[in-house]
Structure formats: structure tokens, C-alpha cells
Write a protein that holds these residues in place. Structure first.
Motif, PDB file in Angstrom:
ATOM      1  N   VAL A   1      -8.948   2.239   3.565  1.00 56.42           N
ATOM      2  CA  VAL A   1      -9.017   3.080   4.457  1.00 56.42           C
ATOM      3  C   VAL A   1      -8.796   2.165   5.793  1.00 56.42           C
ATOM      4  CG1 VAL A   1     -10.646   4.551   5.630  1.00 56.42           C
ATOM      5  CG2 VAL A   1     -10.454   4.765   3.048  1.00 56.42           C
ATOM      6  N   PHE A   2      -9.615   1.277   5.770  1.00 61.33           N
ATOM      7  CA  PHE A   2      -9.719   0.514   7.068  1.00 61.33           C
ATOM      8  C   PHE A   2      -8.587  -0.105   7.641  1.00 61.33           C
ATOM      9  CE2 PHE A   2     -10.487  -3.095   9.767  1.00 61.33           C
ATOM     10  CZ  PHE A   2     -11.323  -2.799  10.755  1.00 61.33           C
ATOM     11  N   GLY A   3      -7.706  -0.417   6.408  1.00 61.94           N
ATOM     12  CA  GLY A   3      -6.397  -1.070   6.726  1.00 61.94           C
ATOM     13  C   GLY A   3      -5.430   0.125   7.180  1.00 61.94           C
ATOM     14  N   CYS A   4      -5.391   1.155   6.536  1.00 59.98           N
ATOM     15  CA  CYS A   4      -4.228   2.110   6.440  1.00 59.98           C
ATOM     16  C   CYS A   4      -4.568   3.191   7.684  1.00 59.98           C
ATOM     17  CB  CYS A   4      -4.254   3.078   5.259  1.00 59.98           C
ATOM     18  SG  CYS A   4      -3.680   2.148   3.948  1.00 59.98           S
ATOM     19  N   VAL A   5      -5.705   3.278   8.118  1.00 60.33           N
ATOM     20  CA  VAL A   5      -6.008   4.266   9.280  1.00 60.33           C
ATOM     21  C   VAL A   5      -5.418   4.021  10.565  1.00 60.33           C
ATOM     22  CG1 VAL A   5      -8.152   3.237  10.023  1.00 60.33           C
ATOM     23  CG2 VAL A   5      -7.917   5.762   9.968  1.00 60.33           C
ATOM     24  N   TRP A   6      -4.991   2.802  10.752  1.00 64.40           N
ATOM     25  CA  TRP A   6      -4.540   2.558  12.134  1.00 64.40           C
ATOM     26  C   TRP A   6      -3.123   2.945  12.294  1.00 64.40           C
ATOM     27  CZ3 TRP A   6      -8.926   2.107  14.317  1.00 64.40           C
ATOM     28  CH2 TRP A   6      -9.832   1.278  13.864  1.00 64.40           C
ATOM     29  N   PRO A   7      -2.273   2.574  11.505  1.00 59.99           N
ATOM     30  CA  PRO A   7      -0.795   3.136  11.804  1.00 59.99           C
ATOM     31  C   PRO A   7      -0.558   4.701  11.711  1.00 59.99           C
ATOM     32  CG  PRO A   7      -1.042   2.140   9.604  1.00 59.99           C
ATOM     33  CD  PRO A   7      -2.345   1.695  10.368  1.00 59.99           C
ATOM     34  N   ILE A   8      -1.626   5.473  11.041  1.00 62.55           N
ATOM     35  CA  ILE A   8      -1.550   6.865  10.908  1.00 62.55           C
ATOM     36  C   ILE A   8      -2.280   7.333  12.109  1.00 62.55           C
ATOM     37  CG2 ILE A   8      -2.519   8.839   9.770  1.00 62.55           C
ATOM     38  CD1 ILE A   8      -2.586   7.131   7.182  1.00 62.55           C
ATOM     39  N   LEU A   9      -3.332   6.594  12.505  1.00 61.71           N
ATOM     40  CA  LEU A   9      -3.754   7.187  13.827  1.00 61.71           C
ATOM     41  C   LEU A   9      -3.146   7.043  15.000  1.00 61.71           C
ATOM     42  CD1 LEU A   9      -7.685   6.656  14.815  1.00 61.71           C
ATOM     43  CD2 LEU A   9      -6.070   6.399  16.552  1.00 61.71           C
ATOM     44  N   LEU A  10      -2.543   5.810  15.295  1.00 57.87           N
ATOM     45  CA  LEU A  10      -1.667   5.431  16.414  1.00 57.87           C
ATOM     46  C   LEU A  10      -0.354   6.113  16.347  1.00 57.87           C
ATOM     47  CD1 LEU A  10      -2.468   1.525  16.514  1.00 57.87           C
ATOM     48  CD2 LEU A  10      -3.261   3.482  17.923  1.00 57.87           C
ATOM     49  N   ASN A  11       0.253   6.390  15.313  1.00 57.60           N
ATOM     50  CA  ASN A  11       1.588   7.188  15.233  1.00 57.60           C
ATOM     51  C   ASN A  11       1.146   8.754  15.508  1.00 57.60           C
ATOM     52  OD1 ASN A  11       4.293   5.914  14.344  1.00 57.60           O
ATOM     53  ND2 ASN A  11       2.449   4.641  13.266  1.00 57.60           N
ATOM     54  N   THR A  12      -0.073   9.155  15.185  1.00 57.04           N
ATOM     55  CA  THR A  12      -0.386  10.609  15.323  1.00 57.04           C
ATOM     56  C   THR A  12      -0.565  10.598  16.932  1.00 57.04           C
ATOM     57  OG1 THR A  12      -1.511  10.886  13.062  1.00 57.04           O
ATOM     58  CG2 THR A  12      -2.105  12.455  14.940  1.00 57.04           C
ATOM     59  N   VAL A  13      -1.324   9.719  17.690  1.00 50.78           N
ATOM     60  CA  VAL A  13      -1.804   9.723  18.938  1.00 50.78           C
ATOM     61  C   VAL A  13      -0.164   9.862  19.788  1.00 50.78           C
ATOM     62  CG1 VAL A  13      -2.409   8.592  20.938  1.00 50.78           C
ATOM     63  CG2 VAL A  13      -3.716   8.653  18.753  1.00 50.78           C
ATOM     64  N   GLU A  14       0.688   8.857  19.362  1.00 53.11           N
ATOM     65  CA  GLU A  14       2.142   9.185  20.117  1.00 53.11           C
ATOM     66  C   GLU A  14       2.825  10.462  19.881  1.00 53.11           C
ATOM     67  OE1 GLU A  14       2.999   6.973  22.486  1.00 53.11           O
ATOM     68  OE2 GLU A  14       1.071   6.050  21.737  1.00 53.11           O
ATOM     69  N   GLY A  15       2.595  10.917  18.410  1.00 58.88           N
ATOM     70  CA  GLY A  15       3.324  11.979  18.348  1.00 58.88           C
ATOM     71  C   GLY A  15       2.697  13.289  18.975  1.00 58.88           C
TER      72      GLY A  15
ATOM     73  N   LEU B   1       1.353   3.556   3.646  1.00 54.89           N
ATOM     74  CA  LEU B   1       1.416   3.327   2.024  1.00 54.89           C
ATOM     75  C   LEU B   1       1.788   1.944   1.508  1.00 54.89           C
ATOM     76  CD1 LEU B   1       1.526   4.744  -0.702  1.00 54.89           C
ATOM     77  CD2 LEU B   1       4.003   5.226  -0.363  1.00 54.89           C
ATOM     78  N   SER B   2       2.453   1.273   2.368  1.00 55.48           N
ATOM     79  CA  SER B   2       2.747  -0.099   2.044  1.00 55.48           C
ATOM     80  C   SER B   2       1.381  -0.989   2.275  1.00 55.48           C
ATOM     81  CB  SER B   2       4.077  -0.562   2.664  1.00 55.48           C
ATOM     82  OG  SER B   2       3.730  -0.759   4.321  1.00 55.48           O
ATOM     83  N   ILE B   3       0.803  -0.717   3.332  1.00 61.00           N
ATOM     84  CA  ILE B   3      -0.460  -1.511   3.513  1.00 61.00           C
ATOM     85  C   ILE B   3      -1.454  -1.096   2.485  1.00 61.00           C
ATOM     86  CG2 ILE B   3      -2.247  -1.713   5.317  1.00 61.00           C
ATOM     87  CD1 ILE B   3      -0.384  -1.188   7.404  1.00 61.00           C
ATOM     88  N   ALA B   4      -1.505   0.078   1.866  1.00 57.98           N
ATOM     89  CA  ALA B   4      -2.529   0.441   1.043  1.00 57.98           C
ATOM     90  C   ALA B   4      -2.186  -0.406  -0.254  1.00 57.98           C
ATOM     91  CB  ALA B   4      -2.339   2.004   0.662  1.00 57.98           C
ATOM     92  N   ILE B   5      -0.883  -0.387  -0.638  1.00 58.43           N
ATOM     93  CA  ILE B   5      -0.568  -1.095  -2.097  1.00 58.43           C
ATOM     94  C   ILE B   5      -1.160  -2.541  -1.830  1.00 58.43           C
ATOM     95  CG2 ILE B   5       1.204  -1.934  -3.406  1.00 58.43           C
ATOM     96  CD1 ILE B   5       2.808   0.589  -2.514  1.00 58.43           C
ATOM     97  N   ILE B   6      -0.910  -3.312  -0.774  1.00 59.60           N
ATOM     98  CA  ILE B   6      -1.224  -4.687  -0.540  1.00 59.60           C
ATOM     99  C   ILE B   6      -2.696  -4.697  -0.652  1.00 59.60           C
ATOM    100  CG2 ILE B   6      -1.221  -6.613   1.174  1.00 59.60           C
ATOM    101  CD1 ILE B   6       1.298  -5.319   2.122  1.00 59.60           C
TER     102      ILE B   6
END
Length: 254
Positions: free
Chosen positions: A123-137, A180-185
Motif C-alpha cells: 500500500v505504501f509504495g503503490c498509493v503515491w502514483p495513484i494519488l498524484l495522478n488523481t490530483v493532476e487528473g 501495479l508494477s510497483i505492487a509486484i516488486i
């Protein structure tokens, strides 16, 4: 169908090249691909998949879905409020810069060594790209669309679900794809710490016992899982954003 064939073309070429180049290998650490594939069939039986791969996938999906919920909800709130964005931006930049694997020992102190720790790391690794892209969107939503919705009385939850989220969905999908790619790593990394099952744990055990073909077979399985999940996500994204692709095609043709 053509997209699937194109996606499969490069992996097939790479595996063919690997087979040819490693055919005469006598290295203990880099055995021939034929030997690795034999070990793959012997190692990853249905029972082994249930014991190690299924727990890994459950942790992956749990962490990814939690990160998606948190990232989208927080991203909509921050992206909709200039004041909230100004307050939270320094904190977000600070935590985003911290590599999640560094926090694994800290998370272990609070969450223990069970599945909760592994899910929190994802969760900690995946939340940032989702959050930042949502903010920009959310920030990129057309002001004319927002004003039109307000004039028609579309406010509150309806404004978010019918105006903001659909308009920001292409950017949100980009963040989900990156996550998703970060989650696998992170799934693999988290299972290398005080674990008793999982794909990452099993690969490390093979490495420690010098079962090199089995170790390589686990790496191949991990790559196949990542490729399969990425392909499924692309198909789901294409179906969900079919309207957006049609709009872009219309704009290019005009």
C-alpha cells in the motif's frame, strides 16, 4: 486480438534467443533454458502454486486495492481544494521520496511479520502514483464542465461520481498502471523478510540452497505473472476508457 499478438511477440523472441544462447552453457549459475524449464515443470505443481503463488496474489490484490481506494479518495479531495493541496504538498513529496523497502523493518515493528506487514508495504509504495495522478487528473478537469454541472444543480457526491471521476479517469488509470508494477516488486520484497510462504520467499530459499534451476524457474514464473497481470489491466483499461479512445480518435481525424 492483434494487441495480444503484439504483446506476445517480444517475449517469444527473447525466450527463443535465451534458448539458443544458453543451449551449450556449462555455468552452474546460468544453466541452459531447457534445464530451467524442466525444473519449472517439476517445481511449480498445482499444490506448489496454491501454497506459494496464491498467498502472494492475495497480498498483491489486497495492497493494490487498498492503495487504489486511498489514492483516489485522497487525490480527489486534494485536487479539488487549492488550500488543501498547498498544505499537503510538502508532506506528500517527503513520503513519496522514501523508498518503501527501507520502511519494511519499521513496519515490522508495528504490524508484526504476518500478512498485514506485507500488505502495508505494498500500500505504501503503490498509493503515491495513484494519488498524484488523481490530483493532476482532477486539476485538469475543464472548468467549463464544472460550471455547467453546477448550473444544472449537480453538486456533492453526484458532482464527484458523474463529472470529476469520469473526466479524471484517464489520468487515474495511468497511476493505477504504474502502481501495479510497483505492487509486484514490493510483493516479492516484502516476502523476503520473515516470511514462511510466497513467491519471494520460495525464490530466496532456492537461492540459499543453491537450487539454481529452481530459482530461475521462480523468476520466470514471477515474470509471467507480471506480464499476465499487465495484459489483463490493459484489456480492462481499454474497455473502461473506450469512450476516451473514441474521443481522441475523433479529435485526430478532425
Amino acid at each position: 486480438m492483434n494487441g495480444v499478438l503484439k504483446a506476445l511477440a517480444l517475449p517469444v523472441v527473447l525466450f527463443t534467443g535465451w534458448w539458443v544462447l544458453s543451449a551449450d552453457s556449462e555455468s552452474f549459475y546460468a544453466p541452459p533454458l531447457s534445464q530451467i524449464l524442466t525444473a519449472f515443470g517439476d517445481t511449480w505443481t498445482l499444490e506448489q502454486l496454491k501454497a506459494d503463488v496464491l498467498p502472494s496474489l492475495l497480498r498483491l490484490f489486497a495492497g493494490f486495492l487498498l492503495a487504489a481506494l486511498i489514492g483516489v479518495a485522497a487525490g480527489v479531495a486534494i485536487g479539488s481544494s487549492r488550500r488543501l493541496r498547498a498544505v499537503t504538498e510538502p508532506v506528500l513529496e517527503f513520503f513519496r521520496a522514501i523508498p518503501p523497502p527501507v520502511l519494511v523493518p519499521v513496519i515490522m515493528l508495528f504490524a508484526g511479520i504476518g500478512d498485514a506487514m506485507k500488505v502495508i508495504v505494498i500500500v505504501f509504495g503503490c498509493v503515491w502514483p495513484i494519488l498524484l495522478n488523481t490530483v493532476e487528473g482532477v486539476r485538469a478537469v475543464d472548468s467549463v464542465v464544472l460550471e455547467t454541472a453546477r448550473s444544472y444543480g449537480v453538486t456533492g457526491t453526484a458532482r464527484i461520481t458523474r463529472v470529476i471521476l469520469p473526466s479524471a479517469s484517464p489520468q487515474i488509470a495511468t497511476g493505477l498502471r504504474q502502481a501495479l508494477s510497483i505492487a509486484i516488486i514490493l510483493m516479492v520484497i516484502s516476502e523476503m523478510f520473515a516470511a514462511s510462504n510466497g513467491l519471494g520467499f520460495t525464490i530466496v530459499q532456492f537461492q540459499r540452497s543453491f537450487a539454481i534451476p529452481e530459482m530461475w524457474s521462480g523468476i520466470i514464473l514471477l515474470g509471467l505473472l507480471g506480464f499476465g497481470l499487465s495484459l489483463l489491466f490493459r484489456l480492462a483499461e481499454r474497455r473502461a476508457l473506450r469512450w476516451y479512445e473514441g474521443l481522441r480518435a475523433a479529435q485526430r481525424s478532425s
